[in-house]
Design an enzyme around this catalytic site. Structure first.
Site, short mmCIF file in Angstrom:
data_model
loop_
_atom_site.label_atom_id
_atom_site.label_comp_id
_atom_site.label_asym_id
_atom_site.label_seq_id
_atom_site.Cartn_x
_atom_site.Cartn_y
_atom_site.Cartn_z
N HIS A 71 3.20 8.18 2.84
CA HIS A 71 2.24 8.92 3.66
C HIS A 71 2.61 8.78 5.13
CE1 HIS A 71 -0.28 5.65 5.40
NE2 HIS A 71 -0.04 5.00 4.28
N ASP A 102 2.74 0.88 8.80
CA ASP A 102 1.99 1.58 7.75
C ASP A 102 2.03 3.09 8.01
OD1 ASP A 102 0.29 2.21 5.67
OD2 ASP A 102 -1.51 1.43 6.63
N GLU A 129 -3.60 10.03 3.50
CA GLU A 129 -3.94 8.81 2.76
C GLU A 129 -4.99 7.96 3.46
OE1 GLU A 129 -3.56 4.56 1.49
OE2 GLU A 129 -3.23 5.43 3.48
N GLU A 155 4.13 1.26 0.73
CA GLU A 155 3.11 0.59 1.54
C GLU A 155 3.70 -0.76 1.93
OE1 GLU A 155 0.49 1.80 2.72
OE2 GLU A 155 -0.19 3.43 1.43
#
Length: 367
Positions: A71, A102, A129, A155
């Protein structure tokens, strides 16, 4: 600094410069997605606008069996950043920037690996996300699927394959009371706030009783009352109250059954009990099915030469792929402790390790 890391940082600098905060999710098919398409020469790229800033890019080269999902959206920045969150700062040991940990670092490394060989590869980049109203993964799963054997969701896991994590459920409750003077003996019964407090006491007792439950290194049921509002003043019986809570079940727990238990703790019954968000556990399925899926994902990670990490408490979209029947696990650079923080950072050693790993997988035909 080796060449893979240097090129990954070049891509990361470009990706961090794009404002993909979610909310407000002001994202379209241009911007960061235009950059991705320009780097993925030789790939069949399909960009889909799912509305409300939810955009996905499915890029495929050859006939890969492994799908990498990343994402691109980030949380909003806080006022505590020491410099612009959209300008990557690279030091001796870390790269600082909004989304660097992230999880734009993984996207940058995949772009580097894709250009480093002609190996088969498939990527699914998404932009929704980090907040509710996620649409991209659901849209992908509802469409025509290719024959992927497994999905690797990026992630921050310190470059370890995570095979299990909790699910998540968020709930809104409303209680109705009867306004009156607080000197009356009926305050304990008529107050909506008192109803919410009694509900909370019963819920906490129930959660404490689940401490023995275990799955894949995880224990107990995570629970949090995040917000309580209601009442008027100290000498008025509260006519209404609103409460928001969330819980994170183990993969072996039945979320619907837990919701009914929490609903039943309200006496009298709450006037509203609405689940506002749900994400399945990883692996998805009942206890027996979940364990079978976990073992299958472990075998897949072993075959790819990836180190196996511990189960985690945070939720990821890998569970959505697992629920759809794929072998799925989480694997990415960085530490979750550095995500969503002011001056968010990812260690250069983690970026280098991840870039080398995905480069090996693609170049050697494992993807």
């Amino acid at each position: 600094m080796n060449d893979l890391l240097a090129r990954t940082l070049t891509h990361l600098r470009a990706l961090v410069a794009f404002d993909t905060r979610n909310p407000p999710r002001a994202i379209d098919e241009g911007g960061i997605f235009e950059y991705l398409r320009a780097q993925l020469r030789g790939f069949d790229c399909a960009t889909t606008d799912h509305g409300a800033g939810a955009v996905s890019l499915h890029a495929v080269r050859g006939k890969p069996k492994l799908l990498f999902n990343v994402h691109l959206d980030t949380v909003p920045d806080s006022p505590h950043w020491s410099a612009s969150p959209f300008e990557l700062r690279v030091g001796d040991e870390r790269a600082v920037g909004l989304g660097a940990c992230d999880i734009k670092g993984a996207a940058a490394a995949l772009l580097t690996a894709a250009s480093n060989s002609a190996g088969d590869a498939a990527f699914l980049f998404t932009s929704d996300e980090e907040a509710n109203d996620a649409r991209c993964i659901a849209g992908f799963l509802a469409g025509e699927r290719r024959g992927y054997d497994a999905v690797v969701v990026a992630e921050p896991t310190r470059c370890e394959a995570v095979l299990a994590h909790r699910g998540i459920s968020s709930v809104l409750m409303r209680f109705a009371g009867r306004a009156g003077h607080a000197s009356g003996g009926n305050a304990s019964i008529d107050s909506a706030v008192h109803q919410a407090m009694r509900w909370g006491s019963r819920a906490l007792d129930f959660v404490e009783a689940q401490a023995h439950a275990r799955f894949g290194g995880l224990t107990g049921l995570r629970f949090n009352v995040g917000r309580v509002e209601g009442g008027i003043k100290a000498n008025v019986i509260a006519p209404s109250a609103e409460l928001r809570f969330g819980f994170r079940p183990l993969p072996s727990m039945d979320t619907d059954a837990l919701l009914e238990r929490f609903r039943g703790f309200a006496e009298p019954a709450a006037v509203e009990f609405t689940e506002t968000f749900r994400g399945p556990s990883l692996p998805a399925g009942d206890a027996a099915d979940a364990e079978s899926r976990r073992l299958s994902a472990r075998d897949r990670a072993d075959a790819l030469g990836l180190p196996i990490g511990n189960a985690v408490d945070f939720w990821t979209e890998a569970s959505l792929f697992s629920q759809a029947g794929y072998d799925a696990f989480v694997f990415g650079p960085g530490d979750i402790a550095e995500a969503h923080t002011a001056d968010e950072w990812v260690a250069l050693s983690q970026l280098e390790q991840y870039a080398e790993t995905v480069n090996r997988l693609i170049a050697d035909g494992h993807a």
